[in-house]
Enzyme design. Structure first.
Site, PDB file in Angstrom:
ATOM      1  N   ALA B  70       0.747  -1.270  -0.056  1.00 42.32           N
ATOM      2  CA  ALA B  70      -0.001   0.130  -0.057  1.00 42.32           C
ATOM      3  C   ALA B  70       0.997   1.335  -0.019  1.00 42.32           C
ATOM      4  O   ALA B  70       2.384   1.107  -0.085  1.00 42.32           O
ATOM      5  CB  ALA B  70      -1.035  -0.060   1.200  1.00 42.32           C
ATOM      6  N   GLY B 113       0.158  -5.089   0.202  1.00 39.95           N
ATOM      7  CA  GLY B 113      -1.263  -5.119  -0.401  1.00 39.95           C
ATOM      8  C   GLY B 113      -1.263  -5.579  -1.865  1.00 39.95           C
ATOM      9  O   GLY B 113      -2.276  -5.845  -2.464  1.00 39.95           O
ATOM     10  N   GLU B 116      -1.880  -9.308  -1.783  1.00 39.74           N
ATOM     11  CA  GLU B 116      -3.139  -9.553  -1.446  1.00 39.74           C
ATOM     12  C   GLU B 116      -4.000  -9.210  -2.597  1.00 39.74           C
ATOM     13  O   GLU B 116      -5.130 -10.108  -3.010  1.00 39.74           O
ATOM     14  CB  GLU B 116      -3.733  -8.598  -0.303  1.00 39.74           C
ATOM     15  CG  GLU B 116      -3.122  -8.766   1.011  1.00 39.74           C
ATOM     16  CD  GLU B 116      -3.358  -7.729   1.940  1.00 39.74           C
ATOM     17  OE1 GLU B 116      -3.046  -6.700   1.838  1.00 39.74           O
ATOM     18  OE2 GLU B 116      -3.395  -8.075   3.034  1.00 39.74           O
ATOM     19  N   GLU B 136       4.188  -6.272   6.090  1.00 32.55           N
ATOM     20  CA  GLU B 136       3.503  -5.153   7.123  1.00 32.55           C
ATOM     21  C   GLU B 136       4.084  -5.198   8.437  1.00 32.55           C
ATOM     22  O   GLU B 136       4.131  -4.114   9.033  1.00 32.55           O
ATOM     23  CB  GLU B 136       2.033  -5.619   7.203  1.00 32.55           C
ATOM     24  CG  GLU B 136       1.218  -5.343   5.670  1.00 32.55           C
ATOM     25  CD  GLU B 136       1.231  -6.390   4.762  1.00 32.55           C
ATOM     26  OE1 GLU B 136       1.882  -7.292   5.115  1.00 32.55           O
ATOM     27  OE2 GLU B 136       0.480  -6.497   3.811  1.00 32.55           O
TER      28      GLU B 136
END
Lengths: 263, 262
Positions: B70, B113, B116, B136
């Site tokens: 992200a 992300g 994901e 993360e």
């Protein structure tokens, strides 16, 4: 163009010549020297003007491996060092920068390679060595084991028993010995001149073809027949659709040398 | 679709083959960090492809990164309330409810992300130098869009825990051995191979592809008995479709089928 403290670099007819330059310590590498080497190899890999890389060294030695004067491998007082960390963050990335480079790396081995210096020499795609140049392990003498890919490289080429003997007793092998087991390509007095000649031949070849030949042969060492054949199929489909293949075919029928563009 | 190209800032869309859509994440300077706008554009492009009758979508990044997480710069000062009110959850839900198959074509970093997103696709084809991970924990947060859930289903508890807790990356070859990716190919050939897979799917009966996708996704959300029931109903359903008749006739007549999606 050389902003390096521990290397000399020189772009010679589309070949980037990188020379390890710490002859006073037999070209042992400290952390910064390793970092510079990785940087130089990666920069040459990205540079479109560079078609091949020659890796060599100044003075009488090629590379004597880890600089043992480097504090990071000595530890302070009773605190023990994490050599795994040195490998993960310094040596392994250095070896991988050669292995993973899209450009072919020709090792022009000017003299002795020892310790992890062995791994640098033998990570090169093509190796031209000076007659009688020595290759020494040395790890067991320090109470250590071979690292930076040397176990895999040697056992693949020489088999288990001879490799074990080499790593146990630290007797040097010579260029001629390694030539016999197929680990180096040529033994030449003018090793650098011969390396340059080979580089000039390679510089005329199709870059995508070179990159994928290198990649697929490395992969083949670690995979089975079926997987390797699948890899070849995928690769040939890709290269068959390239402009350079069209040029290769045309030049074949026109009976002239091809002019490849890398697309 | 082609006239809509200008409406996206962070992605590029194209139609490389008949009935195949391609979405390329295009924020190279930030390794395709997946900010809310990018996710919004991906979901919008998927909707547009779907309503234009596209049968398969390839989602990819560039040589360096599929998507490396992200957008940390955008999140450093964010509060919990910002995250709760962010539309990302809704966007992920829309992504997950896409009914046409989505192929993730992954080169380079596929992290956080980005991983994901790749795992939310129907399958992953990876270039041989791709690197996967849920790092993360290295920045004191946790995966937030399926990292602990989908990775665990693919890798098993012990391996998923190891990688989520240490933040280490794993290789394409490991991802293949563990079932996270379907295929590993030389990085250079990635898009070509993704297109070949997409073409194979695009030539099949489109409703079968959707029902298979529904069935496989249901296997993650249901008991075996429920899943089998859904599968059986979908199987019956295909016999109410023209394409099933066409497919079986073509097979018997040894010719290529012509599917209409009906």
């Amino acid at each position: 163009m050389s902003d390096f403290n521990y290397l000399k670099t020189n772009l010679n007819n589309a070949t980037m010549e990188i020379s390890i330059n710490r002859p006073e310590v037999y070209n042992a590498l400290n952390g910064d020297a390793k970092m510079e080497l990785v940087q130089a190899i990666r920069m040459a890999g990205r540079d479109e003007q560079v078609k091949t890389i020659i890796l060599t060294a100044e003075g009488r030695a090629f590379c004597s491996g880890q600089d043992l004067n480097d504090r990071s491998v000595q530890g302070i007082g009773s605190e023990r060092v994490d050599l795994g960390h040195t490998l993960e963050t310094e040596w392994n990335p250095l070896i991988n920068s050669i292995k993973n480079s899209k450009k072919l790396v020709i090792g022009a081995i000017n003299g002795v390679s020892a310790g992890a210096g062995l791994s640098i020499a033998l990570a090169c795609d093509i190796i031209v060595a000076r007659p009688g140049a020595k290759f020494i392990s040395g790890f067991s003498g320090l109470g250590l084991a071979p690292d930076a890919g040397a176990s895999f490289t040697f056992v693949k080429a020489m088999g288990y028993q001879r490799t074990l003997e080499f790593f146990l007793f630290n007797q040097p092998l010579t260029s001629e010995n390694l030539m016999e087991v197929g680990m180096i390509n040529k033994v030449e007095v003018d090793f650098l001149g011969v390396a340059r000649e080979m580089a000039q031949k390679i510089n005329k070849m199709a870059p995508l073809s070179l990159e994928l030949i290198k990649k697929n042969l490395q992969a083949a060492q670690e995979m089975g027949f079926k997987e390797s054949m699948d890899n070849e199929t995928v690769t040939q489909r890709f290269l068959g659709a390239s402009d350079d293949y069209q040029e290769g075919l045309k030049s074949f029928f026109d009976k002239r040398s091809p002019e490849f563009k890398g697309s | 679709m082609s006239d809509k190209k200008g409406s996206f800032e962070n992605i590029l869309t194209s139609l490389p083959l008949e009935s195949v859509g391609l979405i390329q994440l295009n924020r190279p300077t930030v390794l395709n960090a997946l900010d809310t706008q990018t996710l919004h554009e991906v979901v919008t492009a998927l909707d547009e492809f779907q309503s234009a009758g596209i049968r398969v979508v390839i989602l990819t990044g560039n040589d360096k990164a599929f998507a490396a997480g992200a957008d940390i710069k955008a999140m450093v000062e964010a509060k919990a309330s910002d995250q709760i009110q962010d539309e990302r959850e809704n966007l992920w839900r829309r992504f997950n409810s896409t009914s046409i198959p989505i192929i993730a074509a992954v080169n380079g970093f596929c992290l956080g992300g980005g991983n994901e997103l790749a795992m939310a696709c129907d399958f992953i084809i990876a270039g041989d130098s791709a690197r996967f991970g849920q790092p993360e924990i290295n920045i004191a947060t946790t995966p937030g869009a399926g990292g602990t859930q989908r990775l665990t289903r693919a890798l098993g508890k012990s391996r998923a825990s190891y990688y989520c807790l240490t933040g280490e990356m794993f290789s394409a070859q490991e991802a293949l051995a563990w079932g996270l990716v379907a295929k590993v190919v030389p990085a250079r050939t990635l898009i070509q191979e993704a297109k070949i897979a997409a073409k194979k799917i695009a030539e099949k009966a489109p409703l079968s592809a959707r029902l298979i996708k529904e069935g496989i996704n249901a296997s993650f959300n249901s008991t075996l008995e429920e899943g089998l029931k859904l599968e059986r109903r979908n199987f019956y359903l295909t016999f109410a479709l023209e394409d099933q008749k066409e497919g079986m006739k073509a097979f018997l007549e040894k010719r290529k089928p012509h599917y209409k999606g009906q």
